[in-house]
Write a protein that holds these residues in place. Structure first.
Motif, PDB file in Angstrom:
ATOM      1  N   PHE A 238       0.897  -1.296  -0.374  1.00  0.00           N
ATOM      2  CA  PHE A 238      -0.456   0.012   0.054  1.00  0.00           C
ATOM      3  C   PHE A 238       0.903   1.306   0.029  1.00  0.00           C
ATOM      4  N   PRO A 239       0.183   2.130  -0.910  1.00  0.00           N
ATOM      5  CA  PRO A 239       1.848   3.292  -1.361  1.00  0.00           C
ATOM      6  C   PRO A 239       1.294   4.112  -0.006  1.00  0.00           C
ATOM      7  N   TRP A 240       1.522   4.479   1.254  1.00  0.00           N
ATOM      8  CA  TRP A 240       0.721   5.131   2.517  1.00  0.00           C
ATOM      9  C   TRP A 240       2.211   6.172   3.168  1.00  0.00           C
ATOM     10  N   ALA A 241       3.795   5.726   2.773  1.00  0.00           N
ATOM     11  CA  ALA A 241       4.410   6.618   2.696  1.00  0.00           C
ATOM     12  C   ALA A 241       3.974   7.688   3.506  1.00  0.00           C
ATOM     13  N   ASN A 242       3.988   8.391   1.934  1.00  0.00           N
ATOM     14  CA  ASN A 242       3.687  10.364   1.911  1.00  0.00           C
ATOM     15  C   ASN A 242       2.560  10.591   2.666  1.00  0.00           C
ATOM     16  N   GLY A 243       1.673   9.417   3.174  1.00  0.00           N
ATOM     17  CA  GLY A 243       0.127   9.828   3.386  1.00  0.00           C
ATOM     18  C   GLY A 243      -1.250   8.998   2.568  1.00  0.00           C
ATOM     19  N   PHE A 244      -2.242   9.842   3.106  1.00  0.00           N
ATOM     20  CA  PHE A 244      -3.234   9.034   2.562  1.00  0.00           C
ATOM     21  C   PHE A 244      -3.803   9.947   1.041  1.00  0.00           C
ATOM     22  N   ALA A 245      -3.714  11.387   0.781  1.00  0.00           N
ATOM     23  CA  ALA A 245      -4.143  11.881  -0.059  1.00  0.00           C
ATOM     24  C   ALA A 245      -4.155  11.579  -1.342  1.00  0.00           C
ATOM     25  N   VAL A 246      -4.390  12.249  -2.382  1.00  0.00           N
ATOM     26  CA  VAL A 246      -4.650  11.224  -3.930  1.00  0.00           C
ATOM     27  C   VAL A 246      -2.817  11.730  -3.866  1.00  0.00           C
ATOM     28  N   GLU A 247      -2.954  13.501  -3.745  1.00  0.00           N
ATOM     29  CA  GLU A 247      -1.113  13.921  -4.621  1.00  0.00           C
ATOM     30  C   GLU A 247      -0.330  12.721  -3.360  1.00  0.00           C
TER      31      GLU A 247
END
Ligand code: HEC
Ligand code: HEC
Ligand code: HEC
Ligand code: HEC
Length: 500
Positions: A238-247
């Motif tokens: 899950f690509p969440w390392a920068n946060g949950f927002a689409v950007e």
């Protein structure tokens, strides 16, 4: 007879039964201890019918998900999708979700998983089973996560045979909710706002769903097996390392230069948004007020004096009285109308986005055909990549229009904007090659769109049917021999697809 002998005999008559009684009490105790010690349900029991012996109500309601069996062919409904996904599996076949009982059948039947002829062929990796069955955590435990994520999808045709079951969400000994997918724990910890270890019971009523209803990609990961052989696993991440927002996720993928595929027509390095249900839900007013997925999708129901959670996970609209009306004082009709209007608003913007991005792909294809250079096309392709990622992200989880209406519409707005940016740039490029008046071909029906991209549809269907009648049947036989397959899971399921 001597008195002493009599006494002795009398003692024996009394003592022996006492002794036997004591022995039997001891045995009973031992047996009781064994009963207490041995869990009633074995660890990683993937056959849900075994759990049903102790929890018949939850099981019976879980089986009701078989009733949500309607196939909605999304490509028929939105033919532009065929163009948007050209060169990728989704352009072959894509249906709206239906009941949990169907997840495995639908995964096996879709044209996307192709027509393997043995365990080493076919287009998809093993990772495609990951959100379909409790046999997945069972296998991860048995052979190790990296081995599980290595090889072709068909490798586990006779191992992964039960649709989502009790073992996906419950600990067998305590029945407590549990996370069985290690990639969810890793992603929560990487994102950081809710560490997996800190999840409360109310969080878990959402996180069990987030194991599958989340955005993911297959991260190539090198490893060496016990024979020293080098292998590459495709690990669900899950690509969440920068946060949950689409950007945040867009940046995550851009930074590692990740592409799910290269678009067949426009040659764009594309991202496929999967189903970021959890992430979008988190931006909505219900999540902000601590309302969990289970509050709406698994309401408490009463049977006689017993209260339990309905495991018939489906549309809350089928049970407004036990879901929305627990918290809202409005009436059913108003709530239904409110939801319908939210859906219409999303559909309007989504349709515009699909049309804009579809045309951008075809116009880019024309530009390449006329000799446009990499340098001319690079900024165009970046706009197309971001436009489609955002559009897909906003709608792919199906419930976002309700879970997070404002965020969904905001993202759709930005998708249309990026798509139009690409088209403005493309007009200049096309003009340079004397094609300023180029009009993209018609893709207004599924058939027309599949012709535009040259998809060999009938061939795919024929191969699939052949697979279903041969290798697929073998898988069931093998799984039965291994004691993994429960025919009850398929009882009453009709064969329904978009193509037959
Ligand atoms: C093991 C993975 C997995 C878990 C865990 C899971 N889902 Fe699903 N869910 C799926 C898949 C896959 C589908 C699509 C099934 C199909 O179309 O065949 C689906 C479909 C659905 C649907 C559509 C049902 C319908 O009848 O149209 C809803 C709603 C849903 N899930 C909600 C939830 C909620 C809420 C939870 C947590 C309580 C949850 N899911 C947990 C994988 C999962
Ligand atoms: C997708 C995740 C999921 C699956 C699959 C699942 N459950 Fe549950 N289950 C839940 C949630 C969420 C609750 C509510 C827990 C709570 O709030 O205490 C629950 C509650 C329960 C409870 C506690 C009593 C109740 O009804 O609230 C039992 C018992 C139970 N489930 C049994 C089962 C059985 C048996 C199966 C398999 C047929 C199963 N569950 C499958 C998520 C799941
Ligand atoms: C406040 C109530 C509520 C909460 C909380 C909620 N949902 Fe939903 N969900 C809905 C409603 C309403 C719909 C639209 C149902 C419809 O159109 O029939 C929906 C739709 C869906 C759908 C699409 C179903 C389909 O067949 O198109 C999925 C999947 C889903 N939700 C999963 C989840 C997951 C996962 C969570 C938690 C992360 C969650 N929902 C939280 C109310 C809720
Ligand atoms: C567990 C309680 C709970 C449940 C269940 C619940 N809601 Fe809500 N809902 C809330 C809360 C709290 C708010 C925020 C209220 C506020 O900020 O004034 C809210 C806000 C809303 C809003 C206004 C915000 C928006 O997104 O437009 C709508 C509409 C809504 N709910 C519809 C529903 C529907 C439909 C269902 C059933 C599918 C449902 N709710 C289920 C608690 C709940």
């Amino acid at each position: 007879m001597k008195k002493s002998v009599l006494v002795t005999m009398g003692s024996v008559v009394v003592i022996v039964p006492l002794f036997l009684l004591a022995l039997s009490i001891n045995e009973n105790k031992a047996e009781q201890k064994v009963i207490n010690e041995v869990p009633k349900i074995k660890h990683m029991e993937t056959i849900s019918a075994e759990w049903s012996k102790h929890f018949p109500r939850q099981y019976d309601s879980y089986v009701q998900t078989k009733k949500s069996d309607k196939i909605t062919d999304m490509l028929e409904k939105n033919p532009a999708l065929v163009v948007l996904w050209a060169g990728y599996g989704f352009s072959k076949d894509y249906n709206a979700p239906r009941g949990h009982s169907y997840m495995l059948e639908d995964n096996i039947n879709t044209l996307r998983t192709g027509a393997p002829v043995d365990g080493n062929t076919g287009p998809m990796p093993t990772a495609c089973w990951t959100c379909k069955s409790p046999d997945v955590p069972r296998l991860m435990e048995k052979i190790g996560e990296l081995d599980y994520f290595t090889g072709k999808w068909a490798r586990f045709g006779s191992e992964i045979v039960n649709p989502v079951g009790c073992a996906d969400c419950h600990d067998n000994e305590t029945m407590r909710l549990t996370i069985t997918r290690p990639h969810l724990k890793r992603a929560l910890d990487a994102e950081g706002s809710l560490k997996a270890a800190d999840a409360t019971h109310q969080d878990m009523r959402t996180l069990v769903c987030a194991q599958c209803h989340a955005e993911y990609y297959f991260k190539p990961t090198d490893w060496t097996d016990k024979n020293g052989e080098k292998k590459v696993a495709k690990v669900v991440t899950f690509p969440w390392a920068n946060g949950f927002a689409v950007e945040d996720m867009e940046k995550y993928y851009d930074d590692i230069n990740f592409a799910d595929w290269t678009h067949q027509v426009s040659k764009t390095p594309m991202l496929k948004a999967q189903h970021p249900g959890y992430e979008l839900y988190k931006t909505g007013v219900h999540a902000l007020n601590g309302v969990s997925c289970a509050d709406c999708h698994m309401p408490y129901v009463r049977e006689g004096g017993v209260k339990y959670s309905s495991h018939n996970v489906g549309s809350p609209l089928d049970n407004i009285a036990n879901t929305c009306l627990n918290c809202h004082s409005s009436d059913e009709k108003t709530l239904r109308d409110t939801i319908a209007r939210k859906l219409e608003r999303k559909d309007e913007l989504s349709k515009t986005a699909m049309d804009v991005i579809g045309k951008a792909h075809l116009e880019a294809g024309k530009a390449w055909e006329l000799g446009a250079t990499e340098e001319e096309m690079k900024p165009v392709l970046l706009d197309i990549r971001h436009a489609q990622w955002r559009w897909d992200y906003s709608i792919a989880s199906h419930g976002s229009f309700f879970h997070a209406p404002e965020e969904t519409l905001r993202i759709l707005g930005s998708a249309i904007n990026k798509g139009q940016d690409a088209r403005v740039k493309l007009r200049t490029v096309l003009a340079r090659y004397n094609a300023a008046d180029y009009v993209a071909p018609d893709f207004s029906t599924k058939e027309k769109a599949q012709q535009v991209i040259g998809l060999p549809y009938q061939k795919l269907v024929d191969e699939k049917m052949n697979f279903l009648n041969t290798l697929r049947e073998e898988w069931i036989k093998e799984a039965t021999a291994k004691g993994l397959y429960d025919p009850k899971t398929r009882e009453g399921l009709e064969f329904k697809t978009s193509y037959k």
